[in-house]
Enzyme design. Sequence first.
Site, PDB file in Angstrom:
ATOM      1  N   GLU A 114      30.918  36.446  44.298  1.00 36.87           N
ATOM      2  CA  GLU A 114      32.339  36.675  44.756  1.00 36.87           C
ATOM      3  C   GLU A 114      32.512  38.160  44.932  1.00 36.87           C
ATOM      4  O   GLU A 114      31.563  38.943  44.596  1.00 36.87           O
ATOM      5  CB  GLU A 114      33.119  36.216  43.338  1.00 36.87           C
ATOM      6  CG  GLU A 114      33.345  34.855  43.196  1.00 36.87           C
ATOM      7  CD  GLU A 114      33.978  34.347  42.074  1.00 36.87           C
ATOM      8  OE1 GLU A 114      34.363  35.184  41.080  1.00 36.87           O
ATOM      9  OE2 GLU A 114      34.328  33.125  42.262  1.00 36.87           O
ATOM     10  N   HIS A 242      46.013  39.014  43.149  1.00 39.03           N
ATOM     11  CA  HIS A 242      45.075  38.237  43.785  1.00 39.03           C
ATOM     12  C   HIS A 242      45.448  38.203  45.097  1.00 39.03           C
ATOM     13  O   HIS A 242      46.419  38.011  45.592  1.00 39.03           O
ATOM     14  CB  HIS A 242      44.764  36.770  43.459  1.00 39.03           C
ATOM     15  CG  HIS A 242      43.423  36.226  43.750  1.00 39.03           C
ATOM     16  ND1 HIS A 242      43.239  35.794  44.980  1.00 39.03           N
ATOM     17  CD2 HIS A 242      42.487  35.885  42.862  1.00 39.03           C
ATOM     18  CE1 HIS A 242      42.000  35.392  45.094  1.00 39.03           C
ATOM     19  NE2 HIS A 242      41.557  35.208  43.804  1.00 39.03           N
ATOM     20  N   ARG A 289      39.239  43.236  44.544  1.00 32.09           N
ATOM     21  CA  ARG A 289      40.409  42.521  44.925  1.00 32.09           C
ATOM     22  C   ARG A 289      41.599  43.575  45.404  1.00 32.09           C
ATOM     23  O   ARG A 289      42.496  43.254  45.918  1.00 32.09           O
ATOM     24  CB  ARG A 289      40.790  42.023  43.491  1.00 32.09           C
ATOM     25  CG  ARG A 289      40.393  40.461  43.456  1.00 32.09           C
ATOM     26  CD  ARG A 289      40.847  39.701  42.275  1.00 32.09           C
ATOM     27  NE  ARG A 289      39.959  38.555  42.297  1.00 32.09           N
ATOM     28  CZ  ARG A 289      39.731  37.703  41.437  1.00 32.09           C
ATOM     29  NH1 ARG A 289      40.441  37.975  40.128  1.00 32.09           N
ATOM     30  NH2 ARG A 289      39.126  36.724  41.257  1.00 32.09           N
ATOM     31  N   HIS A 350      48.183  37.918  39.236  1.00 26.08           N
ATOM     32  CA  HIS A 350      47.114  36.814  39.138  1.00 26.08           C
ATOM     33  C   HIS A 350      46.735  37.053  37.465  1.00 26.08           C
ATOM     34  O   HIS A 350      46.379  36.095  36.773  1.00 26.08           O
ATOM     35  CB  HIS A 350      45.891  37.061  40.086  1.00 26.08           C
ATOM     36  CG  HIS A 350      44.846  36.241  39.868  1.00 26.08           C
ATOM     37  ND1 HIS A 350      44.838  34.718  39.601  1.00 26.08           N
ATOM     38  CD2 HIS A 350      43.721  36.212  39.704  1.00 26.08           C
ATOM     39  CE1 HIS A 350      43.810  34.183  39.341  1.00 26.08           C
ATOM     40  NE2 HIS A 350      42.890  35.108  39.462  1.00 26.08           N
ATOM     41  N   ARG A 385      39.830  44.579  36.945  1.00 27.60           N
ATOM     42  CA  ARG A 385      38.822  43.366  36.420  1.00 27.60           C
ATOM     43  C   ARG A 385      37.970  42.948  37.748  1.00 27.60           C
ATOM     44  O   ARG A 385      38.377  42.515  38.634  1.00 27.60           O
ATOM     45  CB  ARG A 385      39.580  41.953  35.952  1.00 27.60           C
ATOM     46  CG  ARG A 385      38.617  40.861  35.670  1.00 27.60           C
ATOM     47  CD  ARG A 385      39.519  39.572  35.188  1.00 27.60           C
ATOM     48  NE  ARG A 385      40.122  39.257  36.512  1.00 27.60           N
ATOM     49  CZ  ARG A 385      40.063  37.772  36.956  1.00 27.60           C
ATOM     50  NH1 ARG A 385      39.586  37.125  36.154  1.00 27.60           N
ATOM     51  NH2 ARG A 385      40.783  37.299  37.917  1.00 27.60           N
TER      52      ARG A 385
HETATM   53  C1  LIG Z   1      44.682  30.197  39.407  1.00 25.33           C
HETATM   54  C2  LIG Z   1      43.756  30.942  38.523  1.00 25.33           C
HETATM   55  C3  LIG Z   1      42.219  31.086  38.663  1.00 25.33           C
HETATM   56  C4  LIG Z   1      41.391  31.769  37.882  1.00 25.33           C
HETATM   57  N1  LIG Z   1      40.161  31.857  38.374  1.00 25.33           N
HETATM   58  C5  LIG Z   1      39.124  32.436  37.577  1.00 25.33           C
HETATM   59  C6  LIG Z   1      37.784  32.299  37.546  1.00 25.33           C
HETATM   60  O1  LIG Z   1      37.418  31.655  38.525  1.00 25.33           O
HETATM   61  N2  LIG Z   1      36.990  32.962  36.576  1.00 25.33           N
HETATM   62  C7  LIG Z   1      37.453  33.955  35.691  1.00 25.33           C
HETATM   63  O2  LIG Z   1      36.872  34.515  34.970  1.00 25.33           O
HETATM   64  N3  LIG Z   1      38.993  33.811  35.385  1.00 25.33           N
HETATM   65  C8  LIG Z   1      39.733  33.210  36.226  1.00 25.33           C
HETATM   66  N4  LIG Z   1      41.118  33.339  35.881  1.00 25.33           N
HETATM   67  C9  LIG Z   1      41.550  33.999  34.888  1.00 25.33           C
HETATM   68  C10 LIG Z   1      41.412  33.071  33.400  1.00 25.33           C
HETATM   69  O3  LIG Z   1      41.480  31.685  33.973  1.00 25.33           O
HETATM   70  C11 LIG Z   1      42.314  33.460  32.445  1.00 25.33           C
HETATM   71  O4  LIG Z   1      42.013  34.966  32.227  1.00 25.33           O
HETATM   72  C12 LIG Z   1      41.888  32.835  31.207  1.00 25.33           C
HETATM   73  O5  LIG Z   1      41.399  31.359  31.363  1.00 25.33           O
HETATM   74  C13 LIG Z   1      42.604  32.982  30.020  1.00 25.33           C
HETATM   75  O6  LIG Z   1      42.180  32.203  28.925  1.00 25.33           O
HETATM   76  P1  LIG Z   1      42.790  32.520  27.726  1.00 25.33           P
HETATM   77  O7  LIG Z   1      42.384  31.607  26.690  1.00 25.33           O
HETATM   78  O8  LIG Z   1      43.179  33.865  27.312  1.00 25.33           O
HETATM   79  O9  LIG Z   1      44.482  31.859  27.903  1.00 25.33           O
HETATM   80  P2  LIG Z   1      44.985  30.527  28.793  1.00 25.33           P
HETATM   81  O10 LIG Z   1      43.858  29.670  29.102  1.00 25.33           O
HETATM   82  O11 LIG Z   1      46.336  30.961  29.575  1.00 25.33           O
HETATM   83  O12 LIG Z   1      45.707  29.890  27.436  1.00 25.33           O
HETATM   84  C14 LIG Z   1      46.920  30.498  26.844  1.00 25.33           C
HETATM   85  C15 LIG Z   1      47.341  29.506  25.701  1.00 25.33           C
HETATM   86  O13 LIG Z   1      48.259  30.010  24.878  1.00 25.33           O
HETATM   87  C16 LIG Z   1      49.223  29.206  24.617  1.00 25.33           C
HETATM   88  N5  LIG Z   1      50.438  29.909  24.209  1.00 25.33           N
HETATM   89  C17 LIG Z   1      50.950  31.044  25.070  1.00 25.33           C
HETATM   90  N6  LIG Z   1      52.045  31.631  24.194  1.00 25.33           N
HETATM   91  C18 LIG Z   1      52.354  30.781  23.056  1.00 25.33           C
HETATM   92  C19 LIG Z   1      52.966  30.647  22.084  1.00 25.33           C
HETATM   93  N7  LIG Z   1      54.035  31.784  21.898  1.00 25.33           N
HETATM   94  N8  LIG Z   1      53.036  29.876  21.279  1.00 25.33           N
HETATM   95  C20 LIG Z   1      52.081  28.969  21.135  1.00 25.33           C
HETATM   96  N9  LIG Z   1      51.077  28.839  22.194  1.00 25.33           N
HETATM   97  C21 LIG Z   1      51.040  29.930  23.089  1.00 25.33           C
HETATM   98  C22 LIG Z   1      49.289  28.340  25.779  1.00 25.33           C
HETATM   99  O14 LIG Z   1      50.063  27.205  25.750  1.00 25.33           O
HETATM  100  C23 LIG Z   1      47.954  28.176  26.318  1.00 25.33           C
HETATM  101  O15 LIG Z   1      47.458  27.011  25.506  1.00 25.33           O
HETATM  102  C24 LIG Z   1      41.997  32.613  36.788  1.00 25.33           C
HETATM  103  C25 LIG Z   1      43.419  32.412  36.440  1.00 25.33           C
HETATM  104  C26 LIG Z   1      44.157  31.781  37.386  1.00 25.33           C
HETATM  105  C27 LIG Z   1      45.699  31.584  37.004  1.00 25.33           C
END
Ligand SMILES: Cc1cc2nc3c(=O)[nH]c(=O)nc-3n(C[C@H](O)[C@H](O)[C@H](O)COP(=O)(O)OP(=O)(O)OC[C@H]3O[C@@H](n4cnc5c(N)ncnc54)[C@H](O)[C@@H]3O)c2cc1C
Length: 521
Positions: A114, A242, A289, A350, A385
Amino acid sequence: MRYEVDFLVVGSGIAGLSFALKVAPYGHVVILTKGAADEGSTRYAQGGIAAVMYDSDSFDKHIHDTLVAGDGICNREVVEMTIREAPDRIRELVQYGVDFDLDGQRDRFDLHREGGHSEFRILHHKDNTGEEIERALLEAARRHPNIEIKERQFAIDIITQHHLGQRVTKHTPGIECYGVYALDCDTNRIDTYLARITLLATGGMGNVYSTTTTPILSTGDGVAMVHRARGVLADLEFTQFHPTSLYNPAERPAFLITEAMRGAGAVLKDRDGHEFMQKYDPRLSLAPRDIVARAIDNEMKLSGKDYLYLDARGIGKKHLIEGFPTIYAKCLSIGIDITRDMIPIRPAMHYQCGGIKVDRNGESSIRNLYAAGECSCTGLHGGNRLASNSLLEAVVYAHNAAQHALSTYQQIAFTTHRQVPDWNADGMVLNEEMVLITQTKKELQEIMWNYVGIVRSDLRLQRAFDRLNLIFRETEDLYNRSVLTEPLSELRNLIACAYLIIKMARARRQNVGLHYSLDLV
Ligand SMILES: Cc1cc2nc3c(=O)[nH]c(=O)nc-3n(C[C@H](O)[C@H](O)[C@H](O)COP(=O)(O)OP(=O)(O)OC[C@H]3O[C@@H](n4cnc5c(N)ncnc54)[C@H](O)[C@@H]3O)c2cc1C
């Protein structure tokens, strides 16, 4: 209702689930999640997760690429630790059941490359890696007898000494976390969750902006809660846009066209079908990016058009359909055959590089409160990032936080916790005017997109700040009179995040990483 738990996890994405699975053998774990358990950015991640798995690559190269993308302000120790730990965390994901694609001989992982990566090192599952990771981790968590997943429970605020009637400021030493107050979105009751250890894994804040690839629940709740609790936050000016989201104005969140497609040979073109990246960077469409997003923004401004193109036709029909099935199907559903047509694209908010400042153990400035995943700021990303480093950061820091929490949780008694009062909603009335909330949210998102976007200036930031002040005052007034609801709470959190982004952007007096102002060099 009052609950007492050993480990309280807010969020069920990759960070929250990874942490929960690690601590579950040692105590009772409750995961609160505000939507359905599988909803969050994790399931939308397409490209994959970066790690050095074979000798053809090296830790040094991955470290170098991360430092270059971060524009010289990453924490080098954190970068080295994260990248060297990566292979172990990948092996654990495989043990949890994540099915990364294998190469033709099926004896090695099939690796993608990438933007910003000097080697092929992105493990993936077709073009829906996040969905596969979320599936495997969620299944493992659901099977574990010590893990309880509670959906539609919205964490409102972290409980600290403030809730015991003490004055807590940014300078108060030894702020402690006793758990969270959470709104049951089905009954509208506010429960008190007391915990020895609390982990925030609440994801990003894409909805601060009008165009975003993140799901609608990414509203920066964890960051806003820590801000209200007077904890330390950092690097929020580094908002990653993004470069290539599918231009389909009616759709929210915007659908992402993964960077891996440019890695496979797709090129950016203007509306006349001419390549333009040679004007901006020798790495052309594979430049990092921020450079690509600014180039697209500039081309769009110069031409007055609201989208440009990504031309993937050179990749070949078979590779496109087999390697990018989700994107192929999505584009086809709106009448674009990517094997024959160019894909209309525009940038979208993003990823948030900054967040709750944590140390190498994932511990925040508030005692017994940890953060992992996108809501945290570890120092790995610096000013920007590197693609596919965020899923990696989430698993590495969930692991570190779990190890550290396990070394302390037995010494944390519930003595002080039990003095915490329940949430007091006396005298509040149910606010019937949803329009006040939805309209304010839209205003906020437009302000942020127009004035605090890819290209900023002192005047734009000042203007955004002034507009935000009014929105803040109106919303606090509503909050002080109304029964708390999820939309109102989210709006307050978005306003807090917007305020923090602007404040940190104004304080950064140099163009570095993702922060770019016309008034700075
Ligand atoms: C379209 C897209 C593509 C991506 N592609 C990549 C990739 O290929 N590679 C990569 O490394 N990263 C990628 N990213 C970034 C990556 O996906 C995210 O940074 C990562 O998944 C975040 O994980 P997380 O566990 O921190 O949060 P999330 O997966 O966003 O989960 C957050 C959780 O918190 C909960 N939550 C939030 N607020 C509250 C609250 N007040 N009370 C209770 N629950 C709450 C939500 O319900 C959810 O369960 C991408 C992001 C997007 C949007």
